[in-house]
Structure formats: C-alpha cells, structure tokens
Design an enzyme around this catalytic site. Sequence first.
Site, PDB file in Angstrom:
ATOM      1  N   ALA A   1      28.375  25.215  44.481  1.00  0.00           N
ATOM      2  CA  ALA A   1      27.012  25.189  43.949  1.00  0.00           C
ATOM      3  C   ALA A   1      26.706  23.831  43.323  1.00  0.00           C
ATOM      4  O   ALA A   1      25.635  23.245  43.546  1.00  0.00           O
ATOM      5  CB  ALA A   1      26.824  26.301  42.912  1.00  0.00           C
TER       6      ALA A   1
ATOM      7  N   ASN B   1      36.414  27.632  43.013  1.00  0.00           N
ATOM      8  CA  ASN B   1      36.730  28.799  43.849  1.00  0.00           C
ATOM      9  C   ASN B   1      36.242  28.592  45.281  1.00  0.00           C
ATOM     10  O   ASN B   1      36.754  29.199  46.209  1.00  0.00           O
ATOM     11  CB  ASN B   1      36.057  30.061  43.296  1.00  0.00           C
ATOM     12  CG  ASN B   1      36.848  30.672  42.165  1.00  0.00           C
ATOM     13  OD1 ASN B   1      38.021  30.376  41.984  1.00  0.00           O
ATOM     14  ND2 ASN B   1      36.188  31.517  41.398  1.00  0.00           N
ATOM     15  N   THR B   2      35.227  27.758  45.442  1.00  0.00           N
ATOM     16  CA  THR B   2      34.640  27.577  46.778  1.00  0.00           C
ATOM     17  C   THR B   2      35.695  27.114  47.774  1.00  0.00           C
ATOM     18  O   THR B   2      35.799  27.643  48.879  1.00  0.00           O
ATOM     19  CB  THR B   2      33.496  26.542  46.703  1.00  0.00           C
ATOM     20  OG1 THR B   2      32.563  26.967  45.719  1.00  0.00           O
ATOM     21  CG2 THR B   2      32.810  26.388  48.042  1.00  0.00           C
TER      22      THR B   2
ATOM     23  N   GLY C   1      37.320  32.140  51.552  1.00  0.00           N
ATOM     24  CA  GLY C   1      37.424  32.201  53.005  1.00  0.00           C
ATOM     25  C   GLY C   1      36.439  31.261  53.689  1.00  0.00           C
ATOM     26  O   GLY C   1      36.565  30.976  54.874  1.00  0.00           O
ATOM     27  N   GLY C   2      35.442  30.795  52.935  1.00  0.00           N
ATOM     28  CA  GLY C   2      34.500  29.805  53.477  1.00  0.00           C
ATOM     29  C   GLY C   2      33.554  30.362  54.521  1.00  0.00           C
ATOM     30  O   GLY C   2      33.107  29.633  55.397  1.00  0.00           O
TER      31      GLY C   2
ATOM     32  N   ASP D   1      32.829  29.272  31.105  1.00  0.00           N
ATOM     33  CA  ASP D   1      32.324  28.295  30.113  1.00  0.00           C
ATOM     34  C   ASP D   1      30.792  28.175  30.155  1.00  0.00           C
ATOM     35  O   ASP D   1      30.135  28.097  29.121  1.00  0.00           O
ATOM     36  CB  ASP D   1      32.902  26.893  30.357  1.00  0.00           C
ATOM     37  CG  ASP D   1      34.416  26.856  30.382  1.00  0.00           C
ATOM     38  OD1 ASP D   1      35.041  27.924  30.288  1.00  0.00           O
ATOM     39  OD2 ASP D   1      34.968  25.750  30.508  1.00  0.00           O
TER      40      ASP D   1
ATOM     41  N   ARG E   1      33.099  46.290  49.216  1.00  0.00           N
ATOM     42  CA  ARG E   1      34.365  45.922  48.586  1.00  0.00           C
ATOM     43  C   ARG E   1      34.718  46.806  47.392  1.00  0.00           C
ATOM     44  O   ARG E   1      35.882  47.089  47.152  1.00  0.00           O
ATOM     45  CB  ARG E   1      34.310  44.457  48.154  1.00  0.00           C
ATOM     46  CG  ARG E   1      34.366  43.539  49.346  1.00  0.00           C
ATOM     47  CD  ARG E   1      34.236  42.097  48.958  1.00  0.00           C
ATOM     48  NE  ARG E   1      34.470  41.256  50.121  1.00  0.00           N
ATOM     49  CZ  ARG E   1      34.374  39.931  50.101  1.00  0.00           C
ATOM     50  NH1 ARG E   1      34.062  39.306  48.983  1.00  0.00           N
ATOM     51  NH2 ARG E   1      34.603  39.233  51.190  1.00  0.00           N
TER      52      ARG E   1
ATOM     53  N   GLU F   1      28.044  31.214  40.969  1.00  0.00           N
ATOM     54  CA  GLU F   1      28.643  32.387  40.320  1.00  0.00           C
ATOM     55  C   GLU F   1      28.346  32.445  38.823  1.00  0.00           C
ATOM     56  O   GLU F   1      28.493  33.508  38.202  1.00  0.00           O
ATOM     57  CB  GLU F   1      30.159  32.409  40.586  1.00  0.00           C
ATOM     58  CG  GLU F   1      30.772  33.779  40.377  1.00  0.00           C
ATOM     59  CD  GLU F   1      32.251  33.843  40.755  1.00  0.00           C
ATOM     60  OE1 GLU F   1      32.720  32.995  41.538  1.00  0.00           O
ATOM     61  OE2 GLU F   1      32.935  34.761  40.250  1.00  0.00           O
TER      62      GLU F   1
ATOM     63  N   ALA G   1      28.489  35.060  48.944  1.00  0.00           N
ATOM     64  CA  ALA G   1      28.710  34.085  47.865  1.00  0.00           C
ATOM     65  C   ALA G   1      28.418  32.674  48.346  1.00  0.00           C
ATOM     66  O   ALA G   1      27.725  31.898  47.678  1.00  0.00           O
ATOM     67  CB  ALA G   1      30.141  34.171  47.340  1.00  0.00           C
TER      68      ALA G   1
END
Length: 653
Positions: free
Chosen positions: A157, A184-185, A189-190, A419, A478, A619, A634
């Site tokens: 992002a 995390n990106t 799994g991309g 954060d 999920r 996120e 995502a």
Amino acid sequence: MKNNAFRGLIVGLACVGIAAAALVGCGTTDSAGTAAYTPGTYTAVGQGNFGDVEVSVTFSATKIVSITVGEHGETPGLSDPALEGIPAAIVKGQTLAVDTVSGATHSSEAVLSAVADCVKQAGGDVEALKAKKGAKAAKGARIEKSADVVIVGGGGAGLAAAVSAAQSGAKVVLIEKAAALGGNTIRSGGVQNAVDPARQKAVKMTAPLIGDLKSILDAKEADFGEFAPVVATLKGQIRDYLASGSDVLFDSVELHMYHSYIGGKRVDLKGQEIHSELALVRTLAEGSPKAIEWLESLGLKFNDGIGTVLGALWPRTHSNTKPVGTGYVTVLSETAAKLGVEIMLETKAEELLVEKGRVVGVKATKADGAPVVLRASKGVVMATGGFGANPEMRAKYNTYWPSMPLSMPTTNTADATGDGIVMGEKAGAKLVGMGFIQLMPSSHPVSGALSGGLWGSAETQVFVNKQGKRFVNEYAERDVLASAALKQTDGIFYIICDQDSAGNPQPGSKNGWGDDVDTLIRNHDVYKADTLAGLEEQLGMPAGSLQAEIAKYNGYIASGTDPDFGKRNFGAPLVKPPFYATIRSPSVHHTMGGLAIDASARVLDASGKAIPGFYAAGEVTGGIHAGNRLGGNAIADIMVFGRIAGASAASSK
Ligand code: ADP
C-alpha cells in the site's frame, strides 16, 4: 526462487593478508594469549525461510576473517540486509551477539546459526562469542525533512501510494521501520482478484458455477441492506447471461461486490453484525482491473491463467510472473526510485504531528536512535499494515474467535504491530471492525508461515484430519475453514494432492514459494507416497480411511454433488500417483479492522468527517473486508487504495 546472488559475497577484515597489519591490528592470539581457532575455512548451513542458507567462514588462529554467504533460497531484496549486514557485523565486532535484522529475522538467524556452527567446527567458543558485545553504533544526528507527501510504511500500500503521489507530481518521502521494503505484501501469495473479461474468457462455465449464479436469483434484495441495488443489478446481469447460453465464465463488478459482501458479513461473539462498506467495496471491485493495467504499465507481467485462491469464492484470481509477493514490491520500488521518491529504511514512525486539526507530519526514530521529523505540506499516508504480529493487541480487540491465544503463530512479518492504528487513533481517527481477525486456515503448524507445502487452486484441494476424514467444504470462506480446522484433533489437517493437483513437482523442483520440494519432504512438511495406502500409513491414519475418503470424494466429483459438506466447485479427481499430504493448521493472517476511511482514502474521525492532511491505505484501514476478507482481495485493496491515497494526498490543498 533459489538465489545465487550472494555466491561469492565475502565480508572480511581489511587487515587480512597484510602481514604487518595482521600482527598489529589483528593480533595472533586471543585475549588469553592462546589460539582461538584452528585456521581454515569451514562451511555450514542455517535454516532460513526457504530452506538452507549456506555459509562459509574463514578463520585465522585468532579471528573470524571473512564470511561468505553461498547458495540460498531467501527472498531477493527482503533478505539482503540480513545476508549482507549480519556477516559484516560479526566480522567487524568479532561477536555473535548481533541483532537480527528487522523484517528478515529468519534469514538473520540462518546466518547466525551457520556461523556459530563454523565457529564450533574451528574449535572456537560459541558461548563466549554470543556474550561478547560488539561496538554499539553511535546515535545519529537529528534529521529534519520536508516533502509534499510523507508515507509511513513500505509494503504494497505504501509503495503504491508513493508511486501514485510521485506520478501526480508530489515530492515524496517514504519511511519504513524494517531494514527492507515489502512488509506482509512481499511474504503474501501475491495474488489479486479482478474482473478481467480478456483473461477470464478462457475459463469455461461449469454446472456448479451456474448453480451458484442461479442461487443468487433466489436471494431477497431486502436482505442485503445498502447492497440491495447491487444485487438487483447483478440479478439482471445473470438473467441476461443465462439467456445468452454462453459457455464462458460469467463475472462482473457487481458479482465481485456480492462475493465481498457475503464473504465479509459476519456476527461476532457479542452479537454485533458487520458488513463491508458499499462505497469502499465498489471502489475496490471497479479499481482492481485498473490497478492491474497500472501495474502492467509499470512493468509487472501478469499470467494469463485465472484461478481461485483459497477463500476467493470465484475464479477471478490473478498471479504474476514473479515469485509470491515480490513482483509488486520490486516493480513499485524501482518505479518509486525512478520518480525520485526518497526512501528511509529502519525509520520507525512514532507519532503524527497535528496542528490546528490538520496532520502535518510525522515524528520517527532511526534504528541508531536518531530522531527524525518529517513535515508534509499536503498530507501523510498511513500504510503501516495490520496488527497480526501484536499478540496483546489481537487479544485486546478480538471479538470473533472464542480464543485468541498469545502464542498463536502468524503468517505476518514481526513488524505488523498495529503502530499506524495506535498513531491514527491518537490523532482522532475512528477505528472500525477491530474485533475481526482472519485466521489463515492452511498455515505451517509451527512457524505459522503460508509457505512450505504443495497444493493448487481451491477447487482441487482436499482437506482431511488426522483420522483421514474430510471435515469441510474446501471452497468455503477462510473463517469457515479455520473454524472447522480448529475443531479437529490438535487443530491439524492435511491437504491431499495427487501429482497433477500438487503442480506436477519433480525431483529437485520448487513450489510456488520457492521451497525446495525434496527438503519439504525430508523435513516432514510434506509427505509423499506412491499410493494413498502408503500416504495413510506415513500419516498414522486408520488403515483404509484415507483411501475410502478419497474414493468417495472422487465419486462426488463424478456426480457433481458433495452430500457431506456441499462443495460444488471441483477440480479433477485425485488419481495420478504419487500422492502428497501437506500438514497445516490455522494461524493469524489478516486484521480486518483499522482506521476508518472514505473512498478517497481520507481518514475519518468519530463524526465521519475527514481529518485534513490524513490518508490511509491497506491493512491499517478497516471497513472494506468487514468480518472476513476474501482470499485475493488484500492485494486488490492495497493496490487500489494505495494508489488512491497517494493521488488524494498529492492533490490536497
Ligand atoms: P500493506 O499490505 O497494507 O501494505 P504491509 O504489511 O505489506 O501492509 O506493509 C506495511 C509496512 O509498514 C511494513 O513494511 C512494516 O514494516 C511498515 N511499518 C509498520 N509500522 C511502521 C512504523 N511505525 N513506521 C514505519 N514503518 C512501519
């Protein structure tokens, strides 16, 4: 993804080989006046994220002279600071008391443990080296900078926001807490959901998918609240489609919205209902195909094949030609560099600067302790990701899972500590959907990682428990899968594949994550056998159980119905040996709640008003995925809203 880039990378002491300097600067004895090592070069491996990391260490009688990192499969870019920085710090400080690199913990630990092994082989004292503190870096001087747009967080992002703000003509500074970009990106799994007629036209419609569409025709619009008009439009599209007699997959923005809505509408343990916000979901579904075109224009190549990632609910999942999430991060960071975006790594944002109700900058700290003040004339974009790696925060907010143990593993980077949510709330932002946390049903039971196994699209996956029995419709959302998995013995299940559904692995081949398949089998992350009976025996299942279950499942494929769990969208039957089982268990994956935003990625306060100068994407935000995010949504979210946030901030007055 095996990466030999580091073969030959040698970190050594400047005084090596210079006789005079060696005597003066390097010495010939240890502090006790005796030889510390048996001179020579020793080799060992440490366990990284993706298998072995080879390390060779050369010792003189008294010193660690040089360290070479050899073959490894760690993620390019993400692991660089560890694979370069850790050897340099060890050699410089002649110590094993070296901090792991934030964002590359496992790669760091792999190098440290391999070097420790070499020290042992050379007769050195590992414990003494672990206790010996290296020289601490001096605290750097205070840094002050000004830009039009300041972006906090260098995952997908933040990088999308940086590129889009720079493309809009803004001067951009991006700060990232970790030593490498990606968050995390890069570990994901991309894959990205997008309605894409050009690619989807190769997908044939099936009877079960037609059944799914027909069931929407039976839905009552009144049950869909503000989404009722979307369902009405969708019903019209479905009627036209069915009348056309087409055998090509149907899809539309409205169907993507419908899936996001039903996938996300949930009630928590307190009886509170949540569903996705209409404007945000429309923005996501309309924006994702455009984001793919944008990424293509920047150089990311998407594959033609369309699949259904676990929990995506429809075949609209795109993959690209790069391993896992690396493609997005590489293309965006290279573009950001070309556009003059300034990137400050190891710089942790601590607080937003707010003046007269407007967010005007960020206070941060560098890893060496140097204070940083960044002023933003147009806006600050918060893109710090979620709080999946903050067990206390998870436990504090969770209202969805009956239990959220602090010890539950996570797929997340250790830096996903929420954060931005804390900073944003202090600056007056409203938080939405914080109680809803997604568990990734199919994670590694110990590390919590997404990687480490063999499987294909959701249609082809078969889940069985330790008794060799299926326990869920593998095509479900999920949270449904995770909830069912947690009820099985030890919360463990196996994904069963045959040679085809496992992706046709060969000796020496790698899976989509870059894991060496032979190593996975050796480590019992994956079990392989020529027959289902053999697999059953290896897994300690009751004799005949798995064989009977797979025979029954193959029968359901033939009849197109699953009387046990209602699966409708099947792949091919599991008949081609060898057969594989990947051990899995749920772990914390995605935190759906966060800062409230509008469709322009402006952060909202408690009264729903935009806070001037404050934008957020990814996120760290809430409201889009509600109670359960669809698999593949995502990346769609971070690319769409990252791009919007950058452009919105750049055009702010
Ligand atoms: P998203 O998918 O929303 O982009 P990611 O997890 O991919 O989320 O990226 C978030 C990034 O933000 C990570 O690289 C993480 O290290 C970084 N980050 C988290 N907290 C801070 C902070 N306080 N200051 C700077 N960067 C941060």
